[in-house]
Write a protein that holds these residues in place. Structure first.
Motif, short mmCIF file in Angstrom:
data_model
loop_
_atom_site.label_atom_id
_atom_site.label_comp_id
_atom_site.label_asym_id
_atom_site.label_seq_id
_atom_site.Cartn_x
_atom_site.Cartn_y
_atom_site.Cartn_z
N PHE A 101 24.39 42.21 -1.49
CA PHE A 101 24.97 43.04 -2.62
C PHE A 101 24.87 44.25 -2.79
O PHE A 101 25.87 45.04 -3.29
CB PHE A 101 25.19 42.06 -3.70
N PHE A 102 23.62 44.97 -2.49
CA PHE A 102 23.46 46.24 -2.76
C PHE A 102 24.12 46.98 -1.69
O PHE A 102 24.34 48.20 -2.16
CB PHE A 102 21.76 46.49 -2.81
N ARG A 103 24.42 46.78 -0.51
CA ARG A 103 25.21 47.27 0.26
C ARG A 103 24.41 48.78 0.57
O ARG A 103 25.27 49.91 0.11
CB ARG A 103 26.71 47.51 0.08
N PRO A 104 23.53 49.00 1.29
CA PRO A 104 22.73 50.14 1.47
C PRO A 104 23.89 51.10 2.18
O PRO A 104 23.68 52.45 1.98
CB PRO A 104 21.55 49.86 2.28
N TYR A 105 24.73 50.77 3.30
CA TYR A 105 25.43 51.62 3.75
C TYR A 105 26.38 52.28 2.88
O TYR A 105 26.95 53.40 3.34
CB TYR A 105 26.15 50.92 4.96
N GLU A 106 26.85 51.81 1.80
CA GLU A 106 27.31 52.54 0.77
C GLU A 106 26.91 53.63 -0.11
O GLU A 106 27.41 54.13 -0.58
CB GLU A 106 28.35 51.50 0.05
N GLN A 117 26.02 59.12 4.38
CA GLN A 117 25.61 60.42 4.91
C GLN A 117 24.68 60.09 6.38
O GLN A 117 24.63 61.01 7.12
CB GLN A 117 24.95 61.44 4.25
N ILE A 118 23.94 59.05 6.14
CA ILE A 118 22.92 58.86 7.41
C ILE A 118 23.65 57.73 8.18
O ILE A 118 22.90 57.02 8.86
CB ILE A 118 21.51 58.18 6.99
N HIS A 119 24.80 57.36 7.92
CA HIS A 119 25.22 56.27 8.69
C HIS A 119 25.33 56.37 10.30
O HIS A 119 25.15 55.75 11.06
CB HIS A 119 26.54 55.70 8.24
N ALA A 120 25.91 57.73 10.42
CA ALA A 120 26.13 58.06 11.75
C ALA A 120 24.70 57.93 12.73
O ALA A 120 24.70 57.66 13.69
CB ALA A 120 26.78 59.28 11.98
N PHE A 121 23.95 58.75 12.03
CA PHE A 121 22.58 58.73 12.67
C PHE A 121 21.79 57.50 12.92
O PHE A 121 21.23 57.21 14.20
CB PHE A 121 21.59 59.66 11.95
N LEU A 122 21.95 56.43 11.95
CA LEU A 122 21.52 55.34 12.11
C LEU A 122 22.19 54.47 13.20
O LEU A 122 21.65 53.41 13.83
CB LEU A 122 21.29 54.56 10.83
N ASP A 123 23.51 54.83 13.53
CA ASP A 123 24.26 53.99 14.55
C ASP A 123 23.69 54.26 15.58
O ASP A 123 23.68 53.64 16.82
CB ASP A 123 25.67 54.29 14.51
N THR A 179 17.02 49.68 10.00
CA THR A 179 18.38 50.07 10.13
C THR A 179 19.15 48.90 10.37
O THR A 179 20.39 48.92 9.71
CB THR A 179 18.35 51.03 11.59
N THR A 180 18.64 47.86 10.84
CA THR A 180 19.74 46.62 10.90
C THR A 180 20.18 46.06 9.65
O THR A 180 20.99 45.62 9.17
CB THR A 180 19.17 45.49 11.55
N VAL A 181 18.97 46.21 8.63
CA VAL A 181 19.38 45.76 7.24
C VAL A 181 20.28 46.77 6.50
O VAL A 181 21.09 46.42 5.68
CB VAL A 181 18.20 45.70 6.34
N TYR A 182 20.10 47.93 6.70
CA TYR A 182 20.95 48.96 6.11
C TYR A 182 22.43 48.97 6.69
O TYR A 182 23.50 48.83 5.80
CB TYR A 182 20.47 50.61 6.48
#
Length: 367
Positions: free
Chosen positions: A69-74, A78-84, A202-205
């Motif tokens: 529910f915390f939704r780290p990707y939200e 800004q680091i979403h593309a790098f972690l992909d 990263t998978t949790v994020y």
């Protein structure tokens, strides 16, 4: 006066990359020490504790839902593309290809198949242990959860434990396991731990795994690496069997029992870096120096059998004796190498016989 050649830094690097003349004698095989057994038992107990905590829907499952529910990707987009891109370091295909290429070079350089076989055994253990638990528990991921607060077990999923995390531990940890020196092993152990921790977080994020999935993935990968010394006798037996098969193939190639196309394809693979060359039985190279010193000889005459003469003469006729065929020892010359022969006389008619002028043109009809 010393004449030692001073190598540059680049030349020293290439010298280290070159193949060693023989298999190094200092290669050490990890043993199953008492310390390792204790660590393996502790890790196994932690593994079972995580499974029980998820099965009983304990505080660990509540933590899973809170992080979801915390939704780290939200929170940090800004680091979403790098972690992909970072999460690719935990995928089986790309990482296995990269590590296999490196270990293949090491196998070639050190005259041993142990690195590649150890990688294959570790990945096989990973598929069996992690895959069976995934299919057996059938847990759904955060994006497919159906009931808040539930463990989402036995619902047809396949994410518990995290395959990305366990694969990162095993694939990058095998480099540290196969390191030749103590310093290199420590450095690679730290590097593989950082990579596997980063992939799991990263998978949790990204929301593809629960926190408990990642914890069990780390533990599953560590169990495989700790238990790998128990499989060293199997690795050594497989290596010895492969080398024995290579020797049998070499003998078959030397005796000429293998078809020529197959022998041509297998010779580079069995050459062992040029240490073995194909020498067929009866080859001129194996005839010895006496045959080479004798020089070229005239080929022997080929006799014609009496039965063949009788068959040619036919019934009722006595066989006509024929001289033995003799093959000349001179090489056959092609047309371009033969001496040109100028014909006697000319085939052209004499000048007096040639027509002196052009025939008159026929008048056009009509007019």
């Amino acid at each position: 006066m010393r004449t030692d050649q001073i190598l540059t830094r680049l030349e020293r690097v290439f010298a280290r990359l070159d193949r060693e003349p023989e298999r190094p004698a200092h290669l050490q095989t990890p043993q199953m020490s008492r310390h390792r057994v204790v660590l393996l038992g502790s890790t196994l107990a932690f593994y079972l504790a995580i499974v029980v905590a998820v099965l009983t829907t304990s505080w660990l499952v509540r933590l899973d839902w809170q992080v979801m529910f915390f939704r780290p990707y939200e929170q940090w987009p800004q680091i979403h593309a790098f972690l992909d891109y970072l999460v690719v370091l935990g995928q089986r295909g790309p990482t296995a290809v990269m590590v296999a290429a490196w270990l293949g070079w090491r196998s070639w350089r050190q005259h041993t198949l142990r690195p590649l076989i150890a990688l294959g055994v570790a990945l096989l253990l990973l598929n069996i242990t992690v895959g069976s638990v995934k299919l057996g528990l059938g847990r759904l991921g955060p994006h497919y959860a159906t009931q808040i607060g539930s463990a989402e077990l036995f619902a047809g999923g396949d994410i518990f434990p995290s395959g990305h995390t366990a694969n990162a531990v095993v694939t990058w940890g095998i480099l540290a396991y196969l390191a030749s020196t103590t310093v290199t092993r420590r450095v690679l152990s730290i590097l593989s731990a950082v990579v596997s921790l980063s992939v799991g977080a990263t998978t949790v994020y990204l929301g593809t795994h629960w926190v408990s999935d990642v914890l069990l993935g780390w533990t599953a990968g560590l169990l495989i690496m700790l238990a790998l010394p128990w499989f060293e006798p199997l690795i050594a037996a497989v290596e010895a069997r492969v080398f024995a098969l290579r020797e049998r193939l070499r003998r078959r190639l030397e005796t000429g029992t293998v078809p020529v196309p197959v022998a041509t394809a297998l010779t580079p693979l069995l050459s062992a870096g040029g240490k073995w060359q194909l020498r067929l039985a009866g080859d001129a190279a194996t005839a010895g120096p006496a045959a080479a010193a004798a020089g070229p000889q005239e080929p022997a005459a080929v006799p014609v059998p009496a039965a063949a003469q009788a068959a040619v003469a036919g019934p009722g006729h006595a066989p006509v004796p024929r001289p033995a065929a003799h093959v000349s020892g001179r090489p056959h010359l092609i047309r371009s190498e033969r001496t040109p022969v100028t014909p006697v006389g000319s085939r052209r008619p004499a000048h007096t016989e040639r027509p002196t002028g052009r025939a008159a043109a026929r008048p056009a009809t009509g007019g």
